[in-house]
Design a protein around this motif. Sequence first.
Motif, short mmCIF file in Angstrom:
data_model
loop_
_atom_site.label_atom_id
_atom_site.label_comp_id
_atom_site.label_asym_id
_atom_site.label_seq_id
_atom_site.Cartn_x
_atom_site.Cartn_y
_atom_site.Cartn_z
N GLY A 10 -6.62 -37.77 46.21
CA GLY A 10 -6.88 -37.30 44.85
C GLY A 10 -5.83 -37.81 43.86
N PRO A 16 -8.85 -39.09 39.43
CA PRO A 16 -10.07 -38.86 38.63
C PRO A 16 -10.07 -39.58 37.29
CG PRO A 16 -8.73 -36.87 38.77
CD PRO A 16 -8.17 -37.84 39.76
N LEU A 48 -10.55 -25.94 40.07
CA LEU A 48 -10.97 -26.87 41.13
C LEU A 48 -10.71 -26.28 42.51
CD1 LEU A 48 -9.91 -30.54 40.35
CD2 LEU A 48 -11.97 -29.80 41.51
N ASN A 52 -13.76 -25.16 44.84
CA ASN A 52 -13.91 -25.95 46.06
C ASN A 52 -13.94 -25.07 47.30
OD1 ASN A 52 -14.22 -28.52 45.15
ND2 ASN A 52 -12.25 -29.29 45.85
N ILE A 109 -15.56 -33.49 36.77
CA ILE A 109 -14.71 -33.60 37.96
C ILE A 109 -14.95 -32.41 38.88
CG2 ILE A 109 -12.33 -33.61 38.80
CD1 ILE A 109 -11.52 -34.85 36.16
N ARG A 113 -16.51 -32.91 42.52
CA ARG A 113 -15.80 -32.65 43.77
C ARG A 113 -16.57 -31.64 44.61
NH1 ARG A 113 -13.77 -37.00 44.74
NH2 ARG A 113 -12.72 -36.14 46.57
N PHE A 117 -17.29 -33.49 47.86
CA PHE A 117 -16.32 -33.15 48.90
C PHE A 117 -16.55 -31.76 49.50
CE2 PHE A 117 -12.41 -32.30 51.06
CZ PHE A 117 -11.96 -33.53 51.47
N SER A 126 -11.13 -28.66 51.61
CA SER A 126 -11.63 -28.56 50.23
C SER A 126 -10.55 -28.07 49.28
CB SER A 126 -12.83 -27.63 50.17
OG SER A 126 -13.86 -28.13 50.99
N ASP A 129 -8.23 -30.89 48.72
CA ASP A 129 -8.85 -31.86 47.81
C ASP A 129 -8.71 -31.35 46.37
OD1 ASP A 129 -10.62 -34.24 47.34
OD2 ASP A 129 -11.85 -32.66 46.45
N ILE A 133 -6.86 -33.71 43.67
CA ILE A 133 -7.58 -34.15 42.48
C ILE A 133 -7.02 -33.47 41.24
CG2 ILE A 133 -9.81 -34.06 41.29
CD1 ILE A 133 -10.06 -36.12 43.32
#
Lengths: 194, 229
Positions: A10, A16, A48, A52, A109, A113, A117, A126, A129, A133
């Motif tokens: 990331g 990104p 995020l 995630n 984004i 993701r 992902f 996750s 990630d 990111i």
Amino acid sequence: MKSLKVILNGLVTENPTFVLLLGMCPTLGTTSSAINGMSMGLATTFVLICSNVVISLIKNLVPDKVRIPAYVVVIAAFVSVLQMCMEAYVPAIYETLGLFIPLIVVNCIVLGRAEAFAAKNNAWYSALDGVGIGLGFTFALTLLGAIRELLGTGKVFSMTVFSENYGALVFVLAPGAFIALGYLIAIVNKIRKA
Amino acid sequence: MKGDKNMKLESNFKNMVLVLTIISLIAAGVLGAVYTVTEEPIAIAKAEKQQAAIQQVLNGFDRLEDETVNGLLVHKAYQGDAFVGAAVESETNGFGGKIKIMVGFDKEGNIIDYAILQQAETPGLGTKMVDWFKTDKNNQNIKGKNPEKNKLTVTKDGGEVDAITAATISSRAFLAAVNLAYNAYAANSGAPAVNVVSGATQHIATDSVASAVADTVQVPTDSINALNE
């Protein structure tokens, strides 16, 4: 080992902003100063990571055809939670960023993701990630914000480097965002290819 | 991976409606809970901000009296029984949304200080209003000026205040809010009102025209009433 790779992916490989060119709207809109860019990046990172994790946990419970609306509800819920908490506990930051927080919902984004992902990996990866990111996005926004603030007003993080009279106002305005971002992407690509 | 695919719920109508409803209900529940928890801190933070703004724009007072004039909240400040000034909450529409400010006047109507309560102007441009109009540079500073004697509009409009560089609309809106605040203050203390030159939106000006018209219409009906009696 894979954990570290996920984070670095990331930050560097799939940054990104500089590599995937995702989320251009908040990137260009919020980076008129370094602190604005950084706060926006960190707020997005929080959303995020949370979205995630939740999406990777519920991925098998959500029928394929309604996965996008389901993900959007999850993301929007976290954004609203973040907005209310910020307004209650850090009103000063909320004041400068308040306008941009709801825009995180439509930041591609976060949804990107979730789809690319979180929907295919377990909760731990996750989350990592999201961290990778998110920090990559934060780094890019802070850098772009610092450059625009410096060229536009002669300050970085509100500390004066040179007199404001020598600043080129255009860098604080929208056209400056495009120019600065274009050169940054060119430089990053040059370094990556070398 | 193949196991995962088999575990996934089938996309039939019943599953889709059920899953989406449950997810939305959970999200609503979480939001409701967070709202209840943060409601009080948000209210406290807002009240603190208002108090801090009053403290900032007024000096030397020991009690306040709140009053609503022309739809604006006026905090009248007293030192003992003597009227020492007033802090007025005023708002207009700026470039990016509502601008809400608090302006402090002393008992002669001079501006003591101002504070921005709410704004959504362009970061790095319009947002400079936070300290632009109190910086001693060229004709930027409005502190100590009296909207009755000094024409508080941007120089482009024939006034005597320098607009924020590249944010004339925000500057106009800010000064319109200051003049509106002064009018509310003046209506209370009996001083003559000033003309409000609106910034981004025209409805503020028309609003004040409408109320002015309403005021003048009021007089004849009153006299007719008097005649009838």
